[in-house]
Motif scaffolding. Structure first.
Motif, PDB file in Angstrom:
ATOM      1  N   LYS A  62       0.833  -1.184   0.000  1.00  0.00           N
ATOM      2  CA  LYS A  62       0.000   0.000   0.000  1.00  0.00           C
ATOM      3  C   LYS A  62       0.874   1.242   0.000  1.00  0.00           C
ATOM      4  O   LYS A  62       1.914   1.279   0.651  1.00  0.00           O
ATOM      5  CB  LYS A  62      -0.916   0.016   1.229  1.00  0.00           C
ATOM      6  N   GLY A  63       0.447   2.229  -0.744  1.00  0.00           N
ATOM      7  CA  GLY A  63       1.212   3.461  -0.829  1.00  0.00           C
ATOM      8  C   GLY A  63       0.956   4.386   0.357  1.00  0.00           C
ATOM      9  O   GLY A  63      -0.190   4.696   0.680  1.00  0.00           O
ATOM     10  N   HIS A  64       2.002   4.795   1.024  1.00  0.00           N
ATOM     11  CA  HIS A  64       1.921   5.784   2.103  1.00  0.00           C
ATOM     12  C   HIS A  64       2.797   6.967   1.680  1.00  0.00           C
ATOM     13  O   HIS A  64       3.973   7.047   2.038  1.00  0.00           O
ATOM     14  CB  HIS A  64       2.395   5.182   3.430  1.00  0.00           C
ATOM     15  N   ARG A  65       2.216   7.840   0.894  1.00  0.00           N
ATOM     16  CA  ARG A  65       2.983   8.876   0.219  1.00  0.00           C
ATOM     17  C   ARG A  65       3.653   9.822   1.191  1.00  0.00           C
ATOM     18  O   ARG A  65       4.773  10.269   0.965  1.00  0.00           O
ATOM     19  CB  ARG A  65       2.056   9.645  -0.730  1.00  0.00           C
ATOM     20  N   TRP A  66       2.991  10.130   2.293  1.00  0.00           N
ATOM     21  CA  TRP A  66       3.502  11.164   3.190  1.00  0.00           C
ATOM     22  C   TRP A  66       4.269  10.600   4.376  1.00  0.00           C
ATOM     23  O   TRP A  66       4.768  11.353   5.199  1.00  0.00           O
ATOM     24  CB  TRP A  66       2.339  12.029   3.697  1.00  0.00           C
ATOM     25  N   ALA A  67       4.367   9.280   4.487  1.00  0.00           N
ATOM     26  CA  ALA A  67       5.033   8.694   5.658  1.00  0.00           C
ATOM     27  C   ALA A  67       6.514   9.040   5.689  1.00  0.00           C
ATOM     28  O   ALA A  67       7.052   9.443   6.737  1.00  0.00           O
ATOM     29  CB  ALA A  67       4.835   7.177   5.660  1.00  0.00           C
ATOM     30  N   ALA A  68       7.206   8.878   4.556  1.00  0.00           N
ATOM     31  CA  ALA A  68       8.641   9.159   4.517  1.00  0.00           C
ATOM     32  C   ALA A  68       8.911  10.647   4.744  1.00  0.00           C
ATOM     33  O   ALA A  68       9.831  11.015   5.480  1.00  0.00           O
ATOM     34  CB  ALA A  68       9.226   8.714   3.179  1.00  0.00           C
ATOM     35  N   LEU A  69       8.086  11.508   4.127  1.00  0.00           N
ATOM     36  CA  LEU A  69       8.277  12.945   4.309  1.00  0.00           C
ATOM     37  C   LEU A  69       8.068  13.350   5.760  1.00  0.00           C
ATOM     38  O   LEU A  69       8.838  14.162   6.313  1.00  0.00           O
ATOM     39  CB  LEU A  69       7.306  13.701   3.401  1.00  0.00           C
ATOM     40  N   LEU A  70       7.062  12.779   6.405  1.00  0.00           N
ATOM     41  CA  LEU A  70       6.809  13.082   7.807  1.00  0.00           C
ATOM     42  C   LEU A  70       7.963  12.628   8.685  1.00  0.00           C
ATOM     43  O   LEU A  70       8.373  13.327   9.630  1.00  0.00           O
ATOM     44  CB  LEU A  70       5.502  12.420   8.257  1.00  0.00           C
ATOM     45  N   ALA A  71       8.537  11.455   8.379  1.00  0.00           N
ATOM     46  CA  ALA A  71       9.671  10.959   9.164  1.00  0.00           C
ATOM     47  C   ALA A  71      10.873  11.895   9.036  1.00  0.00           C
ATOM     48  O   ALA A  71      11.550  12.195  10.029  1.00  0.00           O
ATOM     49  CB  ALA A  71      10.038   9.548   8.704  1.00  0.00           C
ATOM     50  N   PHE A  72      11.128  12.397   7.822  1.00  0.00           N
ATOM     51  CA  PHE A  72      12.237  13.331   7.629  1.00  0.00           C
ATOM     52  C   PHE A  72      11.995  14.641   8.373  1.00  0.00           C
ATOM     53  O   PHE A  72      12.919  15.211   8.967  1.00  0.00           O
ATOM     54  CB  PHE A  72      12.435  13.605   6.138  1.00  0.00           C
ATOM     55  N   VAL A  73      10.767  15.130   8.341  1.00  0.00           N
ATOM     56  CA  VAL A  73      10.454  16.379   9.021  1.00  0.00           C
ATOM     57  C   VAL A  73      10.662  16.243  10.521  1.00  0.00           C
ATOM     58  O   VAL A  73      11.245  17.121  11.177  1.00  0.00           O
ATOM     59  CB  VAL A  73       9.006  16.811   8.696  1.00  0.00           C
ATOM     60  N   VAL A  74      10.203  15.141  11.098  1.00  0.00           N
ATOM     61  CA  VAL A  74      10.373  14.906  12.533  1.00  0.00           C
ATOM     62  C   VAL A  74      11.856  14.802  12.884  1.00  0.00           C
ATOM     63  O   VAL A  74      12.328  15.377  13.884  1.00  0.00           O
ATOM     64  CB  VAL A  74       9.607  13.645  12.964  1.00  0.00           C
TER      65      VAL A  74
END
Length: 272
Positions: A27-39
């Motif tokens: 399943k695609g989680h488009r914003w998961a990686a971006l959120l991890a980088f932001v945190v």
């Protein structure tokens, strides 16, 4: 109490049975990686803002971004990046082409396999950067020695990935094609190569990372330009913000190469 005397097929289910054949669908989680980088960046910046970590030992992301922007403005970033990309491209192509040829021969030929497997097993564990002084002695301190280091490091993983991928192609498909009288060249082109392609492309991801590591190591010895030479100079001068800016460039370069390989996989493996 339900009637347990009825056969299972005659019972009327009270609710539909949940489908269980998803086949590990991703399943695609488009914003998961971006959120991890932001945190991660927010925590990193906060540790410096509150004085928990010295800027000399670990500069904040804002300082690293400023150093990277200064490099882009004065043109040094593009000069170093151009030199590194050229070395990676030439060395990776050399090692990949030679490795695929040898791996393909080992996968389909018994004599090549009998000769190649022991040789690859003997030479693969050798640290390739340890051979750089020897390559400098053979090819000089210029670009050929760096190409040889990267190509040699890429060659053996490509051989192993190609050989293993071809060896994993189901033999029943090959026997079926032979029973229908399909020419050997067509069997290789239509069955062996498509079946081995996922494993070969997976090997490309490994060899691209190896090429990136080796180019940095090679540029730290006798190179004026390149990301590795820049990182070494910044480290010697204790310019940790510039050092981390160079490391960030390497990380982004690896991410870009991975994205290109993902696009290539989607185009070449549509049949999966």
């Amino acid at each position: 109490m339900p009637d347990t005397t009825l056969p299972l097929q005659d019972r009327s289910p009270s609710q539909p049975v949940r489908f269980r054949g998803g086949g590990f669908t991703v399943k695609g989680h488009r914003w998961a990686a971006l959120l991890a980088f932001v945190v991660l960046i927010a925590v990193w910046e906060s540790t410096n803002r509150f004085g928990l970590v010295s800027d000399l030992f670990l500069p904040p992301p804002s300082a690293v971004a400023s150093a990277l922007a200064a490099m882009a403005q004065d043109g040094s970033l593009w000069q170093h990046l151009k030199a590194s990309l050229m070395r990676i491209g030439v060395g990776w192509v050399m090692g990949t082409v030679a490795g695929m040829a040898v791996g393909f021969a080992m996968g389909i030929g018994s004599v090549a396999r009998a000769v190649g497997v022991p040789l690859v097993s003997a030479f693969f564990p050798i640290p390739k950067i340890a051979l750089l002084p020897l390559f400098i002695l053979w090819f000089g301190i210029g670009e050929p020695s760096k190409f040889a280091t990267i190509g040699f490091g890429v060659f053996f993983p490509t051989v192993i990935a190609t050989y293993s991928a071809i060896d994993s192609v189901p033999r029943n498909l090959i026997r079926m094609a032979q029973s229908f009288g399909l020419p050997w060249a067509s069997i290789l082109r239509k069955i062996v190569l498509p079946g081995a392609l996922p494993g070969i492309l997976a090997g490309f991801r490994i060899t691209a990372s190896i090429a990136l590591i080796l180019v940095v190591a090679a540029e730290m010895i006798g190179a004026e330009y390149g990301i590795g030479a820049f990182v070494l100079t910044a480290g010697n001068l204790m310019l940790t913000d510039q050092l981390l800016a160079g490391v960030l460039v390497l990380s982004l370069l690896g991410l870009s190469i991975g994205t290109v390989l993902s696009i290539l996989e989607r185009r070449l493996l549509k049949w999966r």
